[in-house]
Design an enzyme around this catalytic site. Structure first.
Site: not given
Ligand code: 1CP
Length: 344
Positions: A26, A30, A39, A76, A151
């Site tokens: 990540r 953010r 964003r 994502d 999910y």
């Molecule tokens: O920087 C990086 O790592 C690259 C981008 C990336 C990756 C690899 C994002 C961007 N998401 C992911 C993987 C991801 N997405 C996972 C696996 C890794 C982990 O466990 O963290 C999972 C479970 C998700 C699903 C997801 N997407 C969630 C979790 C939701 C939950 O309730 O369980 C969330 C909040 C997102 C949104 C997201 N994806 C990425 C970002 C930067 C964000 C936040 C969005 C924002 O508000 O700007």
């Protein structure tokens, strides 16, 4: 094959580096003001993901700011259910939502990969390739079928993945069908990323930790092994990092049975135990507690040193044990990099 001159890629190929390469899960996100600004300009996370030029820019932000050894594609794991036809949106301040939830055959039957649905992601990859510094390794990724299924079944993040685990016991045939659909799409998706230019890929299995050993074999190890076999048949040169978060004592079986080239270890695992328990020479990635990074100071230095010491005798990619958190001070990321690189 001669080892890559890129430190991260060489490490994933099994060549231990004098200084472990670093990237942070990540790392594009953010905690970075430049991410938050872009964003806001684009109008939200999904708008950002669907805009290849903006996604390429976000991918490169942590490379410019910190000189990370790896760039991870900005996208994502939930774009796979989206490509399969499930509606995806983000509830402001809460998180992703998917509909319809998959609890019965009827919801599953409609899910087929739409041709071209992931084309914007491949375009992001091509744009990043054109702009990446020569020493930086480009990582693609996908979620593992089990984690993506949790999910799709709950329609959102869920506590202890209870809905998916119940469905797996109640109707293993339906569950297998769902896993197979995700798996097929994931193989195509990762091969698409590879064709567009990523040099290694990571499979995120964020919720593998809630499964019993038998269920872990069935829903984590088996699909991961099938994905890796399919990738190796077409792109044998591309290392695969598997990250079964929460796997704990099941990590050695995962490492032995899936065919991963490197294994990601979360922060709950003792690195000294991981070193003696995982196959000799297998590259490991991890495993700093994201909260130690937030704490900073001596706590951070000591935590970094413990991890470096545990993995001196095998190829090691320095990373967190899970994603970097939003309230992480940028100065602490700089401190971490300096410590790993022996500059402080
Ligand atoms: O920087 C990086 O790592 C690259 C981008 C990336 C990756 C690899 C994002 C961007 N998401 C992911 C993987 C991801 N997405 C996972 C696996 C890794 C982990 O466990 O963290 C999972 C479970 C998700 C699903 C997801 N997407 C969630 C979790 C939701 C939950 O309730 O369980 C969330 C909040 C997102 C949104 C997201 N994806 C990425 C970002 C930067 C964000 C936040 C969005 C924002 O508000 O700007």
């Amino acid at each position: 094959m001669s080892p890559s001159p890129k430190p991260l890629l060489a490490t994933l190929q099994g060549q231990k580096q004098p200084i472990p390469p670093v990237w942070l899960m990540r790392q594009a996100g953010r905690y970075l003001p430049e991410y938050r600004a872009l964003r806001a300009e684009k109008g939200g996370f999904l708008a950002l993901v669907n805009d290849s030029e903006a996604s390429a820019e976000v991918t490169l932000q942590p490379i410019r700011r910190f000189g990370m050894d790896g760039a991870i594609l900005f996208s994502d794991i939930l774009v796979v259910p989206m490509a399969l036809g499930q509606d995806l949106w983000f509830e402001t301040g809460e998180g992703p939502r998917l509909a319809p939830v998959v609890q019965a055959r009827a919801a599953l039957e409609g899910l087929e990969a739409a041709p071209g649905a992931l084309e914007p992601v491949y375009e992001t990859v091509r744009r990043v390739v054109a702009a990446l510094p020569s020493g930086t390794t480009f990582l693609g990724f996908a979620g593992s079928p089990w984690t993506v299924a949790t999910y799709m079944i709950a329609g959102q993040g869920s506590r202890e993945q209870s809905e998916a685990r119940r469905l797996a016991y109640r109707d293993p045939v339906l569950m297998r069908d769902l896993i197979d659909r995700i798996e097929t799409c994931t193989i195509d998706y990762l091969l698409g990323q590879i064709a567009a230019g990523v040099e290694a890929v990571q499979l995120f299995d964020s919720w593998s930790g809630s499964l019993s050993p038998v269920q872990f074999e069935q829903w984590v190890i088996a699909p991961t092994a099938r994905i890796i076999a399919a990738l190796k048949a077409k792109a044998p040169q591309v290392p695969v990092i598997g990250f079964p978060k929460g796997a704990g004592g099941k990590l050695p079986a995962y490492a032995r049975e899936t065919g991963v080239d490197a294994v990601g270890v979360d922060e709950t695992v003792d690195p000294a135990w991981a070193h003696v328990s995982l196959p000799a020479g297998l590259p490991v990635q991890g495993n700093l507690d994201p909260l130690a990074l937030i704490a900073g100071g001596v706590v951070l230095d000591e935590a970094v040193d413990r991890i470096l010491a545990a993995f001196t005798d095998r190829p090691h990619v320095f990373n967190l044990g899970h994603g970097i958190q939003q309230d992480t001070p940028i100065a602490h990321v700089e401190q971490l990099l300096a410590r790993v690189r022996g500059e402080r």
